[in-house]
Design a protein around this motif. Structure first.
Motif, mmCIF file in Angstrom:
data_model
loop_
_atom_site.group_PDB
_atom_site.id
_atom_site.type_symbol
_atom_site.label_atom_id
_atom_site.label_comp_id
_atom_site.label_asym_id
_atom_site.label_seq_id
_atom_site.Cartn_x
_atom_site.Cartn_y
_atom_site.Cartn_z
ATOM 1 N N ALA A 5 37.910 66.302 47.164
ATOM 2 C CA ALA A 5 37.019 65.737 46.146
ATOM 3 C C ALA A 5 37.685 65.918 44.791
ATOM 4 C CB ALA A 5 35.660 66.429 46.164
ATOM 5 N N LEU A 36 29.761 68.911 45.656
ATOM 6 C CA LEU A 36 30.695 68.290 46.592
ATOM 7 C C LEU A 36 31.672 69.270 47.236
ATOM 8 C CD1 LEU A 36 31.728 65.095 44.564
ATOM 9 C CD2 LEU A 36 29.920 65.292 46.275
ATOM 10 N N HIS A 42 36.146 61.759 48.080
ATOM 11 C CA HIS A 42 35.078 61.790 47.080
ATOM 12 C C HIS A 42 35.709 61.868 45.694
ATOM 13 C CE1 HIS A 42 33.094 63.073 50.751
ATOM 14 N NE2 HIS A 42 31.907 62.956 50.173
#
Length: 287
Positions: free
Chosen positions: A7, A23, A81
């Protein structure tokens, strides 16, 4: 960092840090920010909480810097992400700098990370409700903001320094440009089976938000909060919730769009416009 899903969080102030916490569990985190003290503080805080964290300083408006960040991310593992939160607000910079960071920086992010996002991955750009309050652009201006190569954005005639002389004007133009640019990038990201969307927060209690509330536009911002159905400022977690949704599998059929996270302020603003038009058309109206 062990190779695993990655991420990437660009800008690790109030919203960025909340998004990173949301996340980070079970993924590698790559944090990027221009301010190395902010970057170190975020790294130390998240590492102390058990997250696996790498960091890299970045200037989002410099093509080579963004290309380097994208290459670093791709080397850590599948980039699944992405959240771009970096930006300047009206009280922080001159109009030209706001356009450079908030508009060009987003355009470079969309271009560079389209080449490294993993299939099935997703990205979110933090825009602003300022993009929804901005004056209407002509179709030609919208097309120019959507399709002009990033390196040429600063040369668009309607963004010229002699025309964009006010910080708030520059901020609104940059943020409406973000919305347009994300819509246009959905096709490019889709070629990698990836998605990209934007989130438009309203007034949020971050260091930047509090600085704005104390500045020359603070009274208008407080009036916006007071008139909205939620009747409160937003929190970084409100934004992180929206970002987490858009990056997750529940949003797998959503791309190229904007999610407004503002307690209803934009809705009230638009209702006021509709009411005025209805009264003008009929000679009456109901509030």
């Amino acid at each position: 960092m062990v190779s695993r899903d990655v991420a990437v969080i660009i800008g690790v102030g109030g919203m960025g840090l909340a998004i990173a916490r949301r996340l980070g569990s079970g993924r590698g985190l790559l944090l990027a920010d221009r301010d190395e003290r902010t970057l170190k503080a975020a790294r130390d805080a998240l590492a102390a909480e058990g997250h696996e964290v790498a960091v890299q300083a970045v200037d989002v408006a410099e093509p080579d810097s963004m290309a380097s960040l994208a290459a670093t991310a791709g080397g850590l593992g599948p980039v699944t992400h992405l959240a771009h939160t970096a930006g300047l607000s009206p009280v922080q910079a001159k109009p030209a700098d706001i356009l450079r960071v908030d508009l060009l920086g987003v355009a470079l992010f969309l271009d560079e990370f389209a080449g490294v996002v993993a299939p099935g991955g997703a990205g979110v750009v933090i825009a602003s409700t300022a993009g929804h309050f901005a004056p209407t652009l002509s179709p030609d201006q919208e097309a120019a903001l959507a399709l002009t190569p990033a390196a040429e954005l600063a040369r668009l005639p309607f963004l010229a320094p002699d025309l964009v002389t006010d910080q708030a004007q520059a901020y609104c133009l940059a943020k409406v440009g973000n919305l347009i640019r994300v819509r246009a990038a959905a096709k490019l990201w889709g070629r990698r089976d990836a998605r990209v969307n934007s989130v438009s927060p309203g007034v949020v209690s971050t260091p930047m938000g509090r600085q704005e509330l104390a500045g020359p536009w603070g009274a208008a911002m407080r009036a916006q909060v007071d008139s909205a159905p939620a009747k409160r400022v937003g929190t970084p977690d409100d934004v992180a919730d929206a970002v987490s949704f858009l990056l997750g599998q529940q949003a797998r059929f959503i791309t190229g769009t904007d999610l407004v996270v503002d307690g209803g302020a934009v809705a009230i603003h638009r209702r006021g416009g509709w009411t005025a038009r209805a009264k003008s058309a009929t000679g009456a109206g109901r509030d």
